[in-house]
Design an enzyme around this catalytic site. Structure first.
Site, PDB file in Angstrom:
ATOM      1  CG  ASP A   1      15.643  38.354 -97.740  1.00 25.41           C
ATOM      2  OD1 ASP A   1      15.830  37.541 -96.804  1.00 25.41           O
ATOM      3  OD2 ASP A   1      14.766  38.200 -98.608  1.00 25.41           O
ATOM      4  CB  ILE A   2      19.111  36.473 -93.473  1.00 27.57           C
ATOM      5  CG1 ILE A   2      20.391  35.829 -92.962  1.00 27.57           C
ATOM      6  CG2 ILE A   2      17.907  35.557 -93.229  1.00 27.57           C
ATOM      7  CD1 ILE A   2      20.473  35.738 -91.449  1.00 27.57           C
TER       8      ILE A   2
ATOM      9  CG  ASN B   1       8.213  28.218 -83.496  1.00 31.68           C
ATOM     10  OD1 ASN B   1       8.297  26.989 -83.423  1.00 31.68           O
ATOM     11  ND2 ASN B   1       7.638  28.834 -84.522  1.00 31.68           N
TER      12      ASN B   1
ATOM     13  N   GLY C   1       7.956  36.059 -89.643  1.00 32.24           N
ATOM     14  CA  GLY C   1       9.243  36.751 -89.646  1.00 32.24           C
ATOM     15  C   GLY C   1      10.307  36.072 -90.498  1.00 32.24           C
ATOM     16  CB  VAL C   2      13.990  35.958 -90.085  1.00 32.29           C
ATOM     17  CG1 VAL C   2      14.246  35.267 -88.783  1.00 32.29           C
ATOM     18  CG2 VAL C   2      15.139  35.750 -91.034  1.00 32.29           C
ATOM     19  CG  ASP C   3      10.852  30.076 -88.357  1.00 31.64           C
ATOM     20  OD1 ASP C   3      11.518  29.329 -89.105  1.00 31.64           O
ATOM     21  OD2 ASP C   3      10.160  29.662 -87.404  1.00 31.64           O
TER      22      ASP C   3
ATOM     23  CB  SER D   1      14.805  37.774 -79.402  1.00 31.54           C
ATOM     24  OG  SER D   1      14.722  36.434 -78.984  1.00 31.54           O
TER      25      SER D   1
ATOM     26  N   GLY E   1      12.151  40.831 -83.343  1.00 32.62           N
ATOM     27  CA  GLY E   1      10.943  41.085 -84.140  1.00 32.62           C
ATOM     28  C   GLY E   1       9.716  40.682 -83.335  1.00 32.62           C
TER      29      GLY E   1
ATOM     30  CE1 TYR F   1       8.522  34.071 -80.270  1.00 38.70           C
ATOM     31  CE2 TYR F   1      10.775  33.361 -79.894  1.00 38.70           C
ATOM     32  CZ  TYR F   1       9.454  33.065 -80.179  1.00 38.70           C
ATOM     33  OH  TYR F   1       9.071  31.745 -80.369  1.00 38.70           O
TER      34      TYR F   1
HETATM   35  N1  AR6 Z   1      16.309  38.773 -93.291  1.00 38.09           N
HETATM   36  C1  AR6 Z   1      16.938  39.268 -92.199  1.00 38.09           C
HETATM   37  N2  AR6 Z   1      16.282  39.657 -91.097  1.00 38.09           N
HETATM   38  C2  AR6 Z   1      14.936  39.530 -91.084  1.00 38.09           C
HETATM   39  C3  AR6 Z   1      14.215  39.004 -92.176  1.00 38.09           C
HETATM   40  C4  AR6 Z   1      14.968  38.610 -93.318  1.00 38.09           C
HETATM   41  N3  AR6 Z   1      14.379  38.102 -94.391  1.00 38.09           N
HETATM   42  N4  AR6 Z   1      12.896  39.003 -91.857  1.00 38.09           N
HETATM   43  C5  AR6 Z   1      12.791  39.514 -90.619  1.00 38.09           C
HETATM   44  N5  AR6 Z   1      14.029  39.841 -90.159  1.00 38.09           N
HETATM   45  P1  AR6 Z   1      11.597  37.658 -86.140  1.00 38.09           P
HETATM   46  P2  AR6 Z   1      11.960  36.725 -83.389  1.00 38.09           P
HETATM   47  C6  AR6 Z   1      14.435  40.432 -88.879  1.00 38.09           C
HETATM   48  O1  AR6 Z   1      10.224  38.164 -85.810  1.00 38.09           O
HETATM   49  O2  AR6 Z   1      11.728  38.089 -82.888  1.00 38.09           O
HETATM   50  C7  AR6 Z   1       8.651  33.533 -85.862  1.00 38.09           C
HETATM   51  O3  AR6 Z   1       7.268  33.355 -86.022  1.00 38.09           O
HETATM   52  C8  AR6 Z   1      13.403  41.213 -88.111  1.00 38.09           C
HETATM   53  O4  AR6 Z   1      13.333  42.562 -88.613  1.00 38.09           O
HETATM   54  O5  AR6 Z   1      11.748  36.930 -87.408  1.00 38.09           O
HETATM   55  O6  AR6 Z   1      13.130  35.958 -82.871  1.00 38.09           O
HETATM   56  C9  AR6 Z   1       9.314  32.327 -85.217  1.00 38.09           C
HETATM   57  O7  AR6 Z   1       8.725  31.109 -85.639  1.00 38.09           O
HETATM   58  C10 AR6 Z   1      13.959  41.158 -86.733  1.00 38.09           C
HETATM   59  O8  AR6 Z   1      14.920  42.189 -86.520  1.00 38.09           O
HETATM   60  O9  AR6 Z   1      12.122  36.655 -84.992  1.00 38.09           O
HETATM   61  C11 AR6 Z   1       9.080  32.601 -83.766  1.00 38.09           C
HETATM   62  O10 AR6 Z   1       7.782  32.223 -83.394  1.00 38.09           O
HETATM   63  C12 AR6 Z   1      14.688  39.817 -86.656  1.00 38.09           C
HETATM   64  O11 AR6 Z   1      14.776  39.366 -88.007  1.00 38.09           O
HETATM   65  C13 AR6 Z   1       9.209  34.101 -83.675  1.00 38.09           C
HETATM   66  O12 AR6 Z   1       8.865  34.597 -84.960  1.00 38.09           O
HETATM   67  C14 AR6 Z   1      13.963  38.762 -85.843  1.00 38.09           C
HETATM   68  O13 AR6 Z   1      12.573  38.882 -86.055  1.00 38.09           O
HETATM   69  C15 AR6 Z   1      10.612  34.518 -83.361  1.00 38.09           C
HETATM   70  O14 AR6 Z   1      10.640  35.902 -83.144  1.00 38.09           O
END
Ligand code: AR6
Length: 363
Positions: A9-10, A23, A31-33, A116, A118, A120
């Site tokens: 977990d980052i 975003n 997600g991670v955001d 991107s 997850g 996206y």
């Molecule tokens: N630690 C590390 N990696 C993670 C964590 C974490 N805690 N949580 C998720 N990931 P995503 P995107 C991974 O969806 O695709 C948001 O709503 C996840 O498994 O977080 O760039 C933003 O506001 C995946 O491999 O980001 C945007 O609207 C990676 O992080 C949108 O999602 C990215 O997944 C961005 O989508």
């Protein structure tokens, strides 16, 4: 090791900056955001409101607030629309711009999620390729410790063909681990020690027996066979060495460090070309350079063998100088052997494979 893959977990990582896959509003999301905003607390959102959003491919920086990381770099990855809409270039820009911002702000360590990949929808293996390419490019001219943090069980999906190739090589090569070491030692199979490679190779060669024709895995091995397996492992090196015995004897007492520096010269590489290609930190390389009896860890020794693009016998010799051997009793060694025998010397690709098979990384 300048580029490291880790699972986790980052929001828990203690680095100078973590990167957020945000975003364009920069006002939080899923997600991670979402995880980063929750862990940092509402002050992060207050600061983000002042930033006026962010375009796709660009990056902006804030403090880390309650996170262990000091700062957060917010970047906006592209939404995947099939790959023909500039997704790759935009994703590459996310890494490039985030790293430039990290450098401007004096960061020595940065952790990225797989942007991107997850919500996206960017395919994970391809997103990984872009990330590694952009980070490698940056590391050519900069020193920084960079983590790619992979989240969840299915964190990394290797390219299917590579996965199948490595997997079938492991299956056909793996041999059950040896019986207790004491039994092996009783018949003279000594673990390799620095500087002893040539003597032990000669000693073991006498005991060599032809390999089993099918090369398949065995249910168990006797102490005698342990010796033979060691011999088999080293036999290729011994056979190769016999071509220029005088030449080899000249280097009998060469240490790991001396052999490494000699090979760098022989290959016409600069030190920096070699340690960067090996994914080795400059400071560690300096230690090895200045201490002729330096004893590296096995992943370090292996990384140099890869960076120097050594053929198998020479790779074994360098690794033995550091006190280690490559056997068929563990996946790490077999994966390394797979890449060397196939002439694939990209440390980052090898690390992806090692990571996918839960092995420690090289460099
Ligand atoms: N630690 C590390 N990696 C993670 C964590 C974490 N805690 N949580 C998720 N990931 P995503 P995107 C991974 O969806 O695709 C948001 O709503 C996840 O498994 O977080 O760039 C933003 O506001 C995946 O491999 O980001 C945007 O609207 C990676 O992080 C949108 O999602 C990215 O997944 C961005 O989508």
């Amino acid at each position: 090791m300048p580029l490291i893959y880790i699972k986790g977990d980052i929001t828990k990582i203690n680095v100078d900056a973590i990167v957020n896959a945000a975003n364009s509003s920069l006002l939080g999301g899923g997600g991670v955001d979402g995880a980063i905003h929750r862990a940092a607390g509402e002050e992060l959102l207050f600061e983000c409101r002042l930033l006026g959003g962010c375009k796709t491919g660009q990056a902006k920086i804030t403090k880390g607030y309650k996170l262990p990381a000091k700062q957060v770099i917010h970047t906006v990855g592209p939404v995947w629309h099939g790959g023909d809409n500039g997704e790759r270039e935009l994703l590459y820009s996310c890494y490039k711009n985030s790293l430039a911002l990290a450098k401007e702000n004096g960061c020595e360590s940065v952790a990225f999620p797989l942007i991107s990949s997850g919500i996206y929808g960017y395919p994970k293996a391809e997103a990984m390729q872009v990330a590694v390419e952009a980070i490698k490019e940056f590391l050519q001219d900069n020193d920084m410790l960079i983590y790619i943090v992979l989240f969840g069980d299915n964190a990394l999906r290797l390219d299917d063909r590579l996965y199948a190739g490595v997997n079938s090589y492991i299956k056909s090569t793996y041999t059950s681990p040896a019986p207790p070491l004491a039994a092996a030692q009783a018949v003279g199979a000594k673990p390799a020690v620095p500087g002893s490679s040539f003597k032990s190779i000669l000693f073991k060669q006498k005991k060599a027996k032809p390999a089993p024709p099918d090369g398949g895995a065995k249910a168990s091995v006797t102490a005698e066979e342990v010796c033979d397996e060691e011999a088999e492992v080293c036999f290729g090196a011994a056979a190769d060495l016999s071509v220029s015995l005088d030449e080899r004897l000249k280097y009998l007492d060469e240490s790991f460090s001396q052999m490494l520096l000699r090979l760098i010269d022989e290959k016409g590489m600069t030190d920096a070309q070699c340690y960067k290609k090996a994914n080795i930190d400059r400071k560690l390389f300096s230690k090895i350079r200045s201490d002729i009896s330096y004893h590296p860890k096995k992943p370090t020794a292996v990384a140099f063998a890869i960076a120097l693009e050594l053929p198998m016998p020479q790779a074994r010799e360098l690794i033995e100088k550091a006190g280690y051997s490559l056997t068929h009793t563990n996946k790490f060694d077999i994966i390394i052997e797979y890449f060397i025998t196939n002439g694939r010397y990209d440390v980052f690709e090898i690390n992806e494979a090692l990571f996918a098979f839960d092995q420690c990384l090289i460099g």
